[in-house]
Design a protein around this motif. Structure first.
Motif, mmCIF file in Angstrom:
data_model
loop_
_atom_site.group_PDB
_atom_site.id
_atom_site.type_symbol
_atom_site.label_atom_id
_atom_site.label_comp_id
_atom_site.label_asym_id
_atom_site.label_seq_id
_atom_site.Cartn_x
_atom_site.Cartn_y
_atom_site.Cartn_z
ATOM 1 N N VAL A 28 -3.517 3.937 -1.933
ATOM 2 C CA VAL A 28 -3.440 3.044 -3.092
ATOM 3 C C VAL A 28 -3.092 1.651 -2.573
ATOM 4 O O VAL A 28 -2.001 1.431 -2.057
ATOM 5 C CB VAL A 28 -2.401 3.528 -4.126
ATOM 6 N N ASP A 66 0.814 -1.202 0.000
ATOM 7 C CA ASP A 66 0.000 0.000 0.000
ATOM 8 C C ASP A 66 0.851 1.257 0.000
ATOM 9 O O ASP A 66 1.938 1.278 0.563
ATOM 10 C CB ASP A 66 -0.904 0.011 1.241
ATOM 11 N N ALA A 73 -4.465 -3.377 -8.266
ATOM 12 C CA ALA A 73 -4.363 -2.150 -7.471
ATOM 13 C C ALA A 73 -5.680 -1.399 -7.528
ATOM 14 O O ALA A 73 -6.421 -1.483 -8.509
ATOM 15 C CB ALA A 73 -3.228 -1.272 -7.991
ATOM 16 N N LYS A 74 -5.960 -0.681 -6.453
ATOM 17 C CA LYS A 74 -7.183 0.093 -6.355
ATOM 18 C C LYS A 74 -6.898 1.326 -5.505
ATOM 19 O O LYS A 74 -6.103 1.261 -4.575
ATOM 20 C CB LYS A 74 -8.272 -0.773 -5.708
ATOM 21 N N ILE A 75 -7.545 2.430 -5.841
ATOM 22 C CA ILE A 75 -7.340 3.661 -5.078
ATOM 23 C C ILE A 75 -8.545 3.913 -4.171
ATOM 24 O O ILE A 75 -9.689 3.684 -4.577
ATOM 25 C CB ILE A 75 -7.065 4.862 -6.015
ATOM 26 N N SER A 103 -2.590 -2.351 -3.199
ATOM 27 C CA SER A 103 -2.349 -3.354 -4.234
ATOM 28 C C SER A 103 -2.177 -4.713 -3.576
ATOM 29 O O SER A 103 -1.746 -4.826 -2.436
ATOM 30 C CB SER A 103 -1.146 -2.992 -5.107
ATOM 31 N N GLY A 112 -6.203 2.440 -10.886
ATOM 32 C CA GLY A 112 -5.851 1.102 -10.425
ATOM 33 C C GLY A 112 -5.093 0.322 -11.486
ATOM 34 O O GLY A 112 -4.067 -0.301 -11.204
ATOM 35 N N GLN A 113 -5.585 0.391 -12.733
ATOM 36 C CA GLN A 113 -4.918 -0.341 -13.819
ATOM 37 C C GLN A 113 -3.532 0.222 -14.102
ATOM 38 O O GLN A 113 -2.576 -0.524 -14.286
ATOM 39 C CB GLN A 113 -5.785 -0.290 -15.087
ATOM 40 N N GLN A 120 -11.119 6.089 -11.082
ATOM 41 C CA GLN A 120 -10.550 5.229 -10.039
ATOM 42 C C GLN A 120 -10.065 3.920 -10.650
ATOM 43 O O GLN A 120 -8.990 3.420 -10.319
ATOM 44 C CB GLN A 120 -11.587 4.928 -8.953
ATOM 45 N N GLN A 121 -10.872 3.362 -11.548
ATOM 46 C CA GLN A 121 -10.497 2.100 -12.197
ATOM 47 C C GLN A 121 -9.261 2.300 -13.075
ATOM 48 O O GLN A 121 -8.349 1.472 -13.074
ATOM 49 C CB GLN A 121 -11.677 1.598 -13.037
ATOM 50 N N ALA A 139 -1.173 -0.709 -11.195
ATOM 51 C CA ALA A 139 -0.849 -2.141 -11.244
ATOM 52 C C ALA A 139 0.174 -2.419 -12.344
ATOM 53 O O ALA A 139 1.117 -3.197 -12.150
ATOM 54 C CB ALA A 139 -2.123 -2.964 -11.466
#
Length: 131
Positions: free
Chosen positions: A75, A11, A51-53, A77, A31-32, A27-28, A35
């Motif tokens: 963030v 994180d 990964a995601k925020i 992951s 994340g991409q 947000q998506q 990652a």
């Protein structure tokens, strides 16, 4: 004893991103992008990194918000085949990965008016995922 392949939570705490202004789509995208940056820098397969925020005060079960410095975004992951959380933490605290992640944030969020200056990473943590 051989290292057991496990997953770990890696994180980052980020300042300079207005999380509340992010759409689900952005947000998506973040994340991409994050990652992908992590996979490139760690040499892992893209499918082994997610990964995601989240909002900076996100209280993750594996990373309680109490005691963390205030941040604008969290963030999170999940990294599969994370044989050494200590080594992964070294990578996450290193300037190469952090600059790649900042670049990914800037590129992904450039035209959305959600950045206040250059995003900065103010903290990193890596913990083994508990089954």
């Amino acid at each position: 004893a051989g290292a057991v392949a496990q997953s770990c939570h890696a994180d980052l705490l980020v300042k300079g991103v207005n999380f509340a202004a992010l759409t689900a789509q952005s947000q998506q995208a973040v994340g991409q992008a994050v990652a992908q940056a992590i996979a490139q820098e760690t040499g892992m397969a893209a499918e082994d990194v997610m990964a995601k925020i989240f909002a900076g005060n996100y209280n993750a079960p594996w990373s309680p918000s109490a005691g963390r410095p205030p941040a604008d975004a969290f963030v999170a992951s999940l990294i599969n085949k994370c044989t050494s959380p200590e080594m992964m933490l070294g990578v996450f605290r290193g300037p190469q990965l952090q600059s790649k992640i900042v670049a990914a944030l800037e590129t992904t969020l450039a035209n959305l008016n959600v950045l206040s200056g250059t995003p900065t990473i103010i903290g990193a943590s890596v913990v083994p995922e508990t089954p």
